[in-house]
Scaffold this active site. Structure first.
Site, PDB file in Angstrom:
ATOM      1  N   LYS A 147       0.847  -1.191   0.000  1.00 27.75           N
ATOM      2  CA  LYS A 147       0.000   0.000   0.000  1.00 27.75           C
ATOM      3  C   LYS A 147       0.884   1.242   0.000  1.00 27.75           C
ATOM      4  CE  LYS A 147      -3.776  -1.872   2.823  1.00 27.75           C
ATOM      5  NZ  LYS A 147      -4.881  -1.748   1.855  1.00 27.75           N
TER       6      LYS A 147
ATOM      7  N   ARG B 210     -10.197 -11.625   1.920  1.00 29.97           N
ATOM      8  CA  ARG B 210     -11.076 -12.663   1.361  1.00 29.97           C
ATOM      9  C   ARG B 210     -10.418 -14.046   1.434  1.00 29.97           C
ATOM     10  NH1 ARG B 210     -11.396  -9.513  -4.243  1.00 29.97           N
ATOM     11  NH2 ARG B 210     -11.076  -7.833  -2.742  1.00 29.97           N
TER      12      ARG B 210
HETATM   13  N1  BES Z   1      -7.962  -3.847   4.468  1.00 26.82           N
HETATM   14  C1  BES Z   1      -8.164  -3.411   3.143  1.00 26.82           C
HETATM   15  C2  BES Z   1      -9.467  -2.635   2.936  1.00 26.82           C
HETATM   16  C3  BES Z   1      -9.656  -1.348   3.681  1.00 26.82           C
HETATM   17  C4  BES Z   1      -9.598  -0.134   3.045  1.00 26.82           C
HETATM   18  C5  BES Z   1      -9.989  -1.342   5.040  1.00 26.82           C
HETATM   19  C6  BES Z   1      -9.824   1.042   3.725  1.00 26.82           C
HETATM   20  C7  BES Z   1     -10.208  -0.170   5.725  1.00 26.82           C
HETATM   21  C8  BES Z   1     -10.133   1.014   5.072  1.00 26.82           C
HETATM   22  C9  BES Z   1      -8.185  -4.621   2.210  1.00 26.82           C
HETATM   23  O1  BES Z   1      -7.403  -5.697   2.586  1.00 26.82           O
HETATM   24  C10 BES Z   1      -7.643  -4.186   0.881  1.00 26.82           C
HETATM   25  O2  BES Z   1      -6.501  -3.845   0.818  1.00 26.82           O
HETATM   26  N2  BES Z   1      -8.466  -4.219  -0.160  1.00 26.82           N
HETATM   27  C11 BES Z   1      -8.059  -3.849  -1.467  1.00 26.82           C
HETATM   28  C12 BES Z   1      -8.586  -4.886  -2.417  1.00 26.82           C
HETATM   29  C13 BES Z   1      -8.096  -4.700  -3.834  1.00 26.82           C
HETATM   30  C14 BES Z   1      -6.611  -4.971  -3.924  1.00 26.82           C
HETATM   31  C15 BES Z   1      -8.843  -5.662  -4.737  1.00 26.82           C
HETATM   32  C16 BES Z   1      -8.654  -2.487  -1.767  1.00 26.82           C
HETATM   33  O3  BES Z   1      -9.820  -2.268  -1.469  1.00 26.82           O
HETATM   34  O4  BES Z   1      -7.923  -1.661  -2.293  1.00 26.82           O
HETATM   35 MG    MG Z   2      -5.396  -5.545   1.933  1.00 33.07          MG
END
Ligand code: BES
Ligand code: MG
Ligand code: ZN
Length: 479
Positions: free
Chosen positions: A257, A332
């Site tokens: 990230k 997931r």
């Molecule tokens: N933990 C994150 C989602 C999240 C975003 C939680 C903002 C709390 C606040 C999750 O694991 C994630 O990184 N999701 C990705 C999925 C994508 C790579 C398909 C996302 O939403 O960017």
């Molecule tokens: Mg994630």
């Protein structure tokens, strides 16, 4: 824990909140003529909160705000409790009396709930904790219609929400998966439900490939906690199964990230796990006659030479193969193993709750959670109604079959990301693949954590989901 004690006789000369209706009899309070006039004029100007300074104590009159629904009126009471709490904290008033002369006792209950939820601090890491500490120690409730049992229920439920907040606010430097499971065991002991923790060896022997893949880049072992609340008088034979995402820290892994902003608060990525464990706590403490199992797969998501990588194909618990195209779509993967594990219980209903996608956060913001699934409309409506009652609102997203096409892989059964659009829904569809029977998925990425703070939900972890799930399950037990 603070006391909430119901009593018949009002205490004199103590700070009091009067939850009042418009036709209140002002003569029953010890008010001077000018004070009464002041209240009457304020009311004619449509004020809903009126403060009288009695020098030795305060009187706060809270009237119902005009709102579009009874649910919104209750919520206005929770919010007014938050405002009052700021004042109590400033004046260091730790004991007060709440007088229930409201039109509806739900107004008074909502106010007390809002007050207890506002009375939360996370001060563990300050060196001057004692100076910062402020807590209400005693609320005396004067009501002819709210029982001590009802008062206790509010107290334990809001305590459970605050326990979830504590866990969410704990950084991963302290709260490893092992620590999280220990906390769940402690909560189980305290409230009287069962908890069993699977360690890494057990997870390996079960071949939970999703959890193990996400955990590969970590120095901390994963855990999987199975919590059971099965009272003898349960109304249901088949359990409700709650599955909560327990990623104690999400760096994104090799699909790292960017920081600032998206990684800084990812200690909150176990908010779903905290919500289900705290729901179990409240159910058990309040002896709610419903059979519920909660599952919390947990790990952190890190990167090093051992990390799972984009392009890998992994085999999940139960044999489904998944092509990993983004290691940041880790939630997931660990939830899928838990859902597959849940099948053995033949659930009445399976609910996942998870900080799963930025897409849900962007779509709804902090004000509500995304809900989707294949459960029948009656079940959905009951969950949505519970959401309105506690004001943890659910924004329903479509869950059409075609979305499942978007997570088909060229070389494996599934891939762990969809296309550019509908990210919250394709994540839900991925989970659905591993379920049997009716299924609802709640994405709490938006409301689980607030950097700025949002009224009585607090700054940082909100504990969203606990009051929703508790209320929904309690309503099931009395339907
Ligand atoms: N933990 C994150 C989602 C999240 C975003 C939680 C903002 C709390 C606040 C999750 O694991 C994630 O990184 N999701 C990705 C999925 C994508 C790579 C398909 C996302 O939403 O960017
Ligand atoms: Mg994630
Ligand atoms: Zn995550």
């Amino acid at each position: 824990m603070r006391e909430i004690l119901t009593a018949e006789k009002r205490i004199q000369n103590i700070t009091s909140v009067i939850i009042a209706s418009k036709d209140i009899d002002l003569d029953i309070f010890d008010l001077t003529a000018p004070e009464k006039d002041f209240i009457k004029t304020s009311l004619s100007k449509k004020a809903s909160s009126i403060t009288i300074n009695k020098y030795s104590h305060w009187l706060f009159f809270q009237f119902a705000e005009e709102k579009s629904s009874g649910y919104a009126i209750n919520e206005a009471y929770r919010n007014s409790a938050f405002k009052l709490h700021k004042m109590l904290s400033r004046e260091k008033i730790t004991e007060l009396q709440v007088i229930d002369v409201a039109e509806d006792k739900l107004h008074t209950k909502a106010f007390i709930e809002g007050l207890c939820l506002s009375d939360y601090q996370f001060i563990k890491y300050f060196s001057n904790k004692a100076e910062r500490n402020f807590e209400i120690t005693k609320i005396t409730l004067i009501s002819s219609r709210i029982s001590q049992t009802e008062a206790d229920e509010i107290n334990t439920l809001t305590y459970a929400v605050c326990s979830a907040r504590d866990l969410i606010n704990e950084p991963a430097s302290f709260l490893t998966s092992t620590q999280l499971s220990k906390d769940f065991e402690r909560m189980a002991q305290e409230a009287g439900f069962e908890a069993e923790v699977f360690d890494k060896a057990k997870i390996e022997s079960l071949q939970m490939g999703g959890i193990l893949a996400v955990n590969k880049g970590s120095v901390e072992p994963p855990t999987f906690t199975v919590m059971t609340w099965k009272p003898a008088n349960a109304v249901n034979k088949k359990p409700y199964v709650l599955v909560g995402k327990g990623v104690v820290y999400d760096s994104g892994g090799l699909s790292l990230k960017p920081t600032p902003d998206s990684m800084d608060y990812m200690k909150c990525d176990m908010a779903g796990a905290a919500a289900v464990a705290s729901t179990m706590y409240a159910l058990a403490k309040n002896n709610v006659p419903v059979y519920v199992i909660a599952l919390t797969p947990s790990t952190d998501n890190r990167l090093d030479a051992h990390s799972y990588s984009p392009g890998d194909v992994i085999t999940m618990y139960g044999g489904t193969t998944v092509e990993v195209l983004n290691t940041d779509a880790e939630g997931r993967l660990i939830l899928a193993d838990a859902l597959e594990f849940a099948k053995q219980f033949e659930p009445e209903l399976t609910i996942t709750i998870a900080t799963l996608t930025g897409a849900a956060h962007r779509a709804i913001g902090e004000l509500g959670m995304a809900g989707m699934g294949n459960a029948d409309s009656v079940t959905f409506e009951m969950l949505e109604k519970a959401g309105w009652e506690v004001y943890e609102r659910i924004a329903r997203l479509p869950f059409w079959d075609e979305y499942a096409e978007m997570i088909k892989s060229d070389i494996a059964d599934l891939k762990n990301i969809g296309g550019d659009v509908a990210g919250a829904i394709t994540a839900g569809k991925f989970l659905e693949h591993f379920t049997s029977g009716p299924f609802i998925h709640l994405d709490i990425a938006g409301p689980s954590f607030s950097k700025k703070g949002r009224s009585y939900h607090g700054k940082g972890g909100s504990g969203v989901g606990v009051r929703l799930l508790y209320n929904f399950l309690k309503n099931q037990s009395s339907k």
